[in-house]
Design a protein around this motif. Sequence first.
Motif, PDB file in Angstrom:
ATOM      1  N   LEU C 325       0.857  -1.420  -0.034  1.00 22.47           N
ATOM      2  CA  LEU C 325      -0.161   0.017   0.055  1.00 22.47           C
ATOM      3  C   LEU C 325       0.907   1.179   0.031  1.00 22.47           C
ATOM      4  O   LEU C 325       0.702   2.104  -0.683  1.00 22.47           O
ATOM      5  CB  LEU C 325      -0.957   0.089   1.282  1.00 22.47           C
ATOM      6  CG  LEU C 325      -1.941  -0.926   0.996  1.00 22.47           C
ATOM      7  CD1 LEU C 325      -2.522  -1.256   2.563  1.00 22.47           C
ATOM      8  CD2 LEU C 325      -3.235  -0.595  -0.027  1.00 22.47           C
ATOM      9  N   ALA C 326       1.897   1.466   0.813  1.00 25.53           N
ATOM     10  CA  ALA C 326       2.708   2.434   0.949  1.00 25.53           C
ATOM     11  C   ALA C 326       3.322   2.682  -0.551  1.00 25.53           C
ATOM     12  O   ALA C 326       3.511   3.792  -0.960  1.00 25.53           O
ATOM     13  CB  ALA C 326       3.894   2.288   2.012  1.00 25.53           C
ATOM     14  N   TRP C 327       3.840   1.558  -1.180  1.00 24.74           N
ATOM     15  CA  TRP C 327       4.484   1.662  -2.595  1.00 24.74           C
ATOM     16  C   TRP C 327       3.527   2.126  -3.479  1.00 24.74           C
ATOM     17  O   TRP C 327       3.831   2.924  -4.383  1.00 24.74           O
ATOM     18  CB  TRP C 327       5.109   0.280  -2.541  1.00 24.74           C
ATOM     19  CG  TRP C 327       5.534   0.216  -4.345  1.00 24.74           C
ATOM     20  CD1 TRP C 327       6.883   0.267  -4.561  1.00 24.74           C
ATOM     21  CD2 TRP C 327       5.033  -0.497  -5.296  1.00 24.74           C
ATOM     22  NE1 TRP C 327       7.051   0.197  -5.949  1.00 24.74           N
ATOM     23  CE2 TRP C 327       6.035  -0.302  -6.308  1.00 24.74           C
ATOM     24  CE3 TRP C 327       3.916  -0.799  -5.699  1.00 24.74           C
ATOM     25  CZ2 TRP C 327       5.573  -0.860  -7.536  1.00 24.74           C
ATOM     26  CZ3 TRP C 327       3.364  -1.449  -6.959  1.00 24.74           C
ATOM     27  CH2 TRP C 327       4.403  -1.347  -7.961  1.00 24.74           C
ATOM     28  N   LEU C 328       2.243   1.703  -3.393  1.00 21.38           N
ATOM     29  CA  LEU C 328       1.084   2.011  -4.347  1.00 21.38           C
ATOM     30  C   LEU C 328       1.082   3.737  -4.486  1.00 21.38           C
ATOM     31  O   LEU C 328       1.006   4.215  -5.431  1.00 21.38           O
ATOM     32  CB  LEU C 328       0.022   1.608  -4.143  1.00 21.38           C
ATOM     33  CG  LEU C 328      -0.291   0.148  -4.746  1.00 21.38           C
ATOM     34  CD1 LEU C 328      -1.553  -0.416  -4.012  1.00 21.38           C
ATOM     35  CD2 LEU C 328      -0.268  -0.170  -6.009  1.00 21.38           C
ATOM     36  N   PHE C 329       1.243   4.277  -3.026  1.00 20.47           N
ATOM     37  CA  PHE C 329       0.949   5.584  -3.118  1.00 20.47           C
ATOM     38  C   PHE C 329       2.371   6.391  -3.285  1.00 20.47           C
ATOM     39  O   PHE C 329       2.440   7.710  -3.154  1.00 20.47           O
ATOM     40  CB  PHE C 329       0.551   5.863  -1.666  1.00 20.47           C
ATOM     41  CG  PHE C 329      -1.051   5.670  -1.712  1.00 20.47           C
ATOM     42  CD1 PHE C 329      -1.793   6.564  -2.243  1.00 20.47           C
ATOM     43  CD2 PHE C 329      -1.498   4.816  -0.912  1.00 20.47           C
ATOM     44  CE1 PHE C 329      -3.240   6.372  -2.245  1.00 20.47           C
ATOM     45  CE2 PHE C 329      -2.859   4.412  -0.838  1.00 20.47           C
ATOM     46  CZ  PHE C 329      -3.797   5.238  -1.463  1.00 20.47           C
ATOM     47  N   GLU C 330       3.497   5.788  -3.488  1.00 22.37           N
ATOM     48  CA  GLU C 330       5.016   6.800  -3.645  1.00 22.37           C
ATOM     49  C   GLU C 330       4.974   7.626  -4.636  1.00 22.37           C
ATOM     50  O   GLU C 330       5.420   8.664  -4.521  1.00 22.37           O
ATOM     51  CB  GLU C 330       6.099   5.603  -3.861  1.00 22.37           C
ATOM     52  CG  GLU C 330       6.818   5.261  -2.656  1.00 22.37           C
ATOM     53  CD  GLU C 330       8.117   4.436  -3.027  1.00 22.37           C
ATOM     54  OE1 GLU C 330       8.454   3.640  -1.976  1.00 22.37           O
ATOM     55  OE2 GLU C 330       8.697   4.512  -4.064  1.00 22.37           O
ATOM     56  N   ARG C 331       4.390   7.208  -5.903  1.00 24.44           N
ATOM     57  CA  ARG C 331       4.042   8.242  -6.943  1.00 24.44           C
ATOM     58  C   ARG C 331       2.828   8.742  -7.165  1.00 24.44           C
ATOM     59  O   ARG C 331       2.643   9.731  -8.215  1.00 24.44           O
ATOM     60  CB  ARG C 331       4.605   7.561  -7.932  1.00 24.44           C
ATOM     61  CG  ARG C 331       6.102   7.152  -8.186  1.00 24.44           C
ATOM     62  CD  ARG C 331       6.459   6.832  -9.804  1.00 24.44           C
ATOM     63  NE  ARG C 331       7.535   6.249  -9.512  1.00 24.44           N
ATOM     64  CZ  ARG C 331       7.972   5.140 -10.478  1.00 24.44           C
ATOM     65  NH1 ARG C 331       7.165   4.882 -11.532  1.00 24.44           N
ATOM     66  NH2 ARG C 331       9.257   4.655 -10.478  1.00 24.44           N
ATOM     67  N   ALA C 332       1.914   8.003  -6.461  1.00 23.63           N
ATOM     68  CA  ALA C 332       0.343   8.077  -7.077  1.00 23.63           C
ATOM     69  C   ALA C 332      -0.018   9.643  -6.785  1.00 23.63           C
ATOM     70  O   ALA C 332       0.508  10.128  -5.550  1.00 23.63           O
ATOM     71  CB  ALA C 332      -0.534   7.186  -6.283  1.00 23.63           C
TER      72      ALA C 332
END
Lengths: 332, 332, 332
Positions: C325-332
């Motif tokens: 989940l954290a990774w999904l938002f890194e660039r989102a």
Amino acid sequence: MRHYTHIKDLGVAGQQKLLKLAADYKRAEPGPILKNKVLGMLFFNPSLRTRTSFEVAMMKLGGQAVALEEGSGVWKLETEDGAPMNGDKAEHVREAAAVLSRYVDVLGVRAFSRGMGQADDDSDRVINSFRQHAHVPMVSLESAREHPCQGLADMLTIRESFGQTQGVNVVLSWAPHVKPLPKAVPNSVLLHAAAAGCSITVAHPPGFELGGPVREEAAQYAAQSGARIRYTHDQREALNGAHVVYAKAWGPEPRQSEDGIVASPALRGWMPTLKHFEACTDDAIFLHCLPVRRDVEVGSDVLDSERSRVIDEAENRMWVQMAALAWLFERA
Amino acid sequence: MRHYTHIKDLGVAGQQKLLKLAADYKRAEPGPILKNKVLGMLFFNPSLRTRTSFEVAMMKLGGQAVALEEGSGVWKLETEDGAPMNGDKAEHVREAAAVLSRYVDVLGVRAFSRGMGQADDDSDRVINSFRQHAHVPMVSLESAREHPCQGLADMLTIRESFGQTQGVNVVLSWAPHVKPLPKAVPNSVLLHAAAAGCSITVAHPPGFELGGPVREEAAQYAAQSGARIRYTHDQREALNGAHVVYAKAWGPEPRQSEDGIVASPALRGWMPTLKHFEACTDDAIFLHCLPVRRDVEVGSDVLDSERSRVIDEAENRMWVQMAALAWLFERA
Amino acid sequence: MRHYTHIKDLGVAGQQKLLKLAADYKRAEPGPILKNKVLGMLFFNPSLRTRTSFEVAMMKLGGQAVALEEGSGVWKLETEDGAPMNGDKAEHVREAAAVLSRYVDVLGVRAFSRGMGQADDDSDRVINSFRQHAHVPMVSLESAREHPCQGLADMLTIRESFGQTQGVNVVLSWAPHVKPLPKAVPNSVLLHAAAAGCSITVAHPPGFELGGPVREEAAQYAAQSGARIRYTHDQREALNGAHVVYAKAWGPEPRQSEDGIVASPALRGWMPTLKHFEACTDDAIFLHCLPVRRDVEVGSDVLDSERSRVIDEAENRMWVQMAALAWLFERA
């Protein structure tokens, strides 16, 4: 680690402590004392009050709740050790309880009677198997044998009406229903009233006896608290001088219900109406755990009267549950 | 205490106030103005948009939501006063509404038409019985008569497209379906467009008339807002000069649907396609409340075109609901 | 915009990055890095671990989750483009995915195999149609082809036991079941072990081959990571020197199961018992994704032994999901 699945987890002194804590919380909310804690609730049966009041209780304490329904959104669970798992049950409670313990901080389970008789109810296999295999504190959302948060809420409601529970005349009066209901609620009313020092009369038709182990446990609490307990088949006599009329349908054993006992017209007179209150004290109140079938189990005239405290009683579920949750974490 | 179960709770001025508030919130979220408040939602029918948008609306306002499904996780509820409770319904709305009011700060109920005819829909018995017995503000999640949050979202979407709602040509155009649908959405489109001062044309085949009381209420709003309302059986003529094509399946009365009216091939031409937009204004938009059956109720070419605002319209449910929730608490 | 519905969204380097991040989070929680973010979860199938672990993961990250069940609380959804929508499906994924994208910040979908064969599973139509039509990052809650969060949790568990995944001897061993199960989990075990550099042996009876495209994709990862992959029908030989025994039931193709292959007594010996560990390394561990049918799929002696890491493995679902989940938002 503490659990609250049966009144024996509290004992007489523990019950009084939680009642006082609940009353304190109702006067002044304690704030986020369970911040970031998560309650997982697993329902094997429907719920309105229990689910909502626990969710809101956790929110008021700063935590959160996750509600799961077995067999609907969740895999069906096997609770018997050694059962052949070649039917419709995809997971064993051994794994389910252990896994949920890794995600949540306290685990609640609702598992009604399986209708396999008194001894099976007393063994309370489902909730006890969760308790055995969980690694976090457990709270009962009602099981086959007891509904311990209901019993606490009932005593808080009596305390609010009469200033105390000691010596209050409580009549637990059997009521008619369209089908045989489990005994968890009447069991918990008896056990909690016994622990709280009430003068209890359990009135029911022949054939609807509460189970021996529960009556023995109640007698032990009575010996400590000073409560008096008697059993009668005479509802009219029981209601004489009552402060609290607690109506509830239960039993009989499944086999008997097939003989039509539960639907017998001769038993319809057991349904409380305002007329039943004539021999009670002037300030007598009416309690019922809800849900209630109006004019089947209890007369609408009672439910719509000022004697009824059933809505306060339901609200008190939330306050006693907040107290119970706080207590579970005191040492955990 | 405020409620929002029908547009008459707002009136013409209240509707404008909420539309402005929703637009403000959409530009800049208001933050946790409902901190620690809990919305209880009770669903008698399925939901995707309503449940999700209300849960997220409460989160954005700093509060929380609890979603309950009647008959699945929750006891089945009796909503008729005096009904014999010897069937499958274990609890009466009198107790359910009163109890939930002790746990939550605002109560939402979804209860579609029971298919018992126009008069029963107009009486809106289920949501009104909750409103009668609840002790907290209530909000409709769609009832038999109206879907008031949908109506608000529709007007916000029109305002976004045309800068205002006053004088905008809105065609509410009946659409085919595989089964007779309730009239709550078309009722709310008519009522809200009337309150918002639109120039409304309701187009439908003979036999699909909206109910008299709703049409009368719409006429009253039109008298205040300056809206114009007309009814026609001629879809082609109705679409001439339209700014907004709002397609929706509804009715007919159950009895008629058994005669096959709803499935009649002669009515298939009522399904909007891009061709239907030829006589509309160049900037005409398409609205639908969703869910929609593609190529049954509305042509895919319309839904996939730039004319379609159905996703914006669904998003706007969240913003108008935030405004409605804030408004409910203004005095509560 | 990032998604995590298949391992190819990560690749070999991305998998290592998330495993490290998950291990970091498990040592020290990162706090509310997803404050006010909302995860919407749509379940086409039941869930215990996935739903609870994602809800708690979001809470630990400061956000919230909304769980929806298709067909129960939510309208039934059509996922095929151009399908005639005159049956029981009231809404198309085109609208559902787009609308949910307006309410939530990340969308999770669980959609098991439809039982229409290998090619259909590989196309992964349901989750891919959501991915096509959603406008927010998507995460798989298990689909027809893969269960990518399970695969990550498995690798984290191996890393915890052996300090690394590189060169660890992993046996993915087919297990008996009462019905043919989908291949999403074995596919993900193979793909993730290949990306993580394990030495993998896939052991299964003839007729239970994993799909060609998945085996080819695994070979590509192996070429990058240094993993070795072999396939065998000889379970005994496969277990020789194994560090990890990963048991899982799958397949065969539906047509074959009608011939009784899945229930064949000849295959019962494939169920792992402690005896099967005799040729493994002394420190060999046992993994299974759960739910597991005791003494049908896996011997109770294994599950109750110290070799079993299945509860740690389930807990690790939560930690890898927090990382994802954290990774999904890194660039989102």
